[in-house]
Design a protein around this motif. Sequence first.
Motif, short mmCIF file in Angstrom:
data_model
loop_
_atom_site.label_atom_id
_atom_site.label_comp_id
_atom_site.label_asym_id
_atom_site.label_seq_id
_atom_site.Cartn_x
_atom_site.Cartn_y
_atom_site.Cartn_z
N GLN A 1 0.54 -1.41 0.05
CA GLN A 1 0.07 0.00 0.24
C GLN A 1 1.06 1.39 -0.09
OE1 GLN A 1 -2.61 1.11 3.67
NE2 GLN A 1 -4.08 0.83 2.46
N ALA A 2 1.69 1.52 1.11
CA ALA A 2 2.94 1.84 0.93
C ALA A 2 3.63 2.44 -0.51
CB ALA A 2 4.22 2.13 1.50
N ASP A 3 3.72 1.84 -1.51
CA ASP A 3 4.37 1.38 -2.68
C ASP A 3 3.13 2.02 -3.40
OD1 ASP A 3 7.00 0.54 -2.55
OD2 ASP A 3 5.67 -1.51 -2.64
N CYS A 4 1.91 1.41 -3.26
CA CYS A 4 0.78 2.10 -4.03
C CYS A 4 0.97 4.09 -3.87
CB CYS A 4 0.03 1.51 -4.09
SG CYS A 4 -1.89 1.67 -4.75
N LEU A 5 1.00 4.27 -3.23
CA LEU A 5 0.96 5.64 -1.76
C LEU A 5 1.81 6.76 -2.83
CD1 LEU A 5 -0.52 5.22 1.82
CD2 LEU A 5 -1.55 5.76 -0.26
N ALA A 6 3.42 5.78 -3.15
CA ALA A 6 4.19 6.88 -3.27
C ALA A 6 3.79 6.84 -5.40
CB ALA A 6 5.90 5.44 -3.75
N GLY A 7 3.25 5.84 -6.15
CA GLY A 7 2.15 5.81 -6.92
C GLY A 7 1.17 6.93 -6.91
N GLY B 1 -3.50 7.02 -9.13
CA GLY B 1 -3.72 9.03 -8.49
C GLY B 1 -5.12 9.07 -7.33
N THR B 2 -5.09 7.68 -7.20
CA THR B 2 -6.33 7.50 -5.83
C THR B 2 -6.40 5.93 -5.05
OG1 THR B 2 -7.75 6.10 -7.33
CG2 THR B 2 -8.29 8.25 -8.05
N VAL B 3 -5.87 7.30 -3.65
CA VAL B 3 -5.56 6.61 -2.73
C VAL B 3 -6.86 5.78 -2.93
CG1 VAL B 3 -6.19 6.80 -0.36
CG2 VAL B 3 -5.13 8.72 -1.22
N LYS B 4 -7.71 5.74 -3.22
CA LYS B 4 -9.42 4.48 -2.75
C LYS B 4 -8.60 3.06 -4.02
CE LYS B 4 -11.98 5.54 -7.16
NZ LYS B 4 -13.49 5.89 -7.06
N ASN B 5 -7.94 3.55 -4.76
CA ASN B 5 -7.57 2.11 -5.21
C ASN B 5 -6.15 1.81 -4.66
OD1 ASN B 5 -9.50 2.83 -7.60
ND2 ASN B 5 -8.14 3.18 -9.30
#
Length: 301
Positions: free
Chosen positions: A217-223, A288-292
């Motif tokens: 999830q932290a990787d995704c938030l970096a994205g 670009g969305t946190v929900k994803n």
Amino acid sequence: MKWEGNRQSDNVEDRRSDGGGGGMGGGGGGNLLGALLGGRLRMGVVVVALLGGWALGINPLTLLGMLDGGSMPAGQVSQQPAQRPPADDRMAAFVSTVLADTEDVWTDVFAKSGKTYEKPHLVLFRGARATGCGQGESAMGPFYCPADHKVYIDLGFYETLKNQLGAPGDFAQAYVIAHEIGHHVQNLMGISAKMEQMRSKVSPEKYNALSVRLELQADCLAGVWANHAQSARQLLDAGDVAEAMNAAAKIGDDALQGAGGGRVVPESFTHGTSAQRQHWFDAGLQSGTVKNCDTFASRNL
């Protein structure tokens, strides 16, 4: 990456000249492994925590507390006034600029959901550093401490990233910071607290699996940060995304464990495979969305 001339954050503490970080919880200094083994933690837990923390995650001392069912003592944090990095320190300027950009992005994202983003501090240190999560050491790599809301980094890690892990490039370096800020976002969202609650309720193996989801999830938030930074300020040069994807591949649990002919042990994974880390960074970058980025609800990582 187009970063020069952009705003630099005021929330960078240069602690590189503080002369070390003090001892663990008032008990004197010593080296990290000595402190861990002196506490008679299981060797497997130590290996998991060191590997997990070193590969761009939270402080391994925090992981040790979670995995072993206890809490690690806080270090004696220096009360010396924090210094700003020298104006001619190019790498410190880069880090300050990336941190500022994450501040801009997450302040906007939080505001759009009716919330206020609390800006973290980023601490530059050398060797060892007392933190709110215990004693941090350069060998851990960059880490985030949820107890004091600070990211810690020895800038020498970037040489390791480039020369030993084979992940060069300024955007690979930015990805490192954005991942740690992702942990701060998780902390503000209450996800870190929920993880803390789970540590005494599940086995180490099950907690490892939860840790993988936290890290992905932290990787995704970096994205997500990269998506917004590119949309607002066109920061990316050709090849930047490839640099981040390469870094994600080099720090996958399978890649790190397999380096040098080592045995890959999936049940000990704490950060996810190379393919998983690439997938989730890209998921955040594309949407670009946190929900994803809800890795905890995803059936397939």
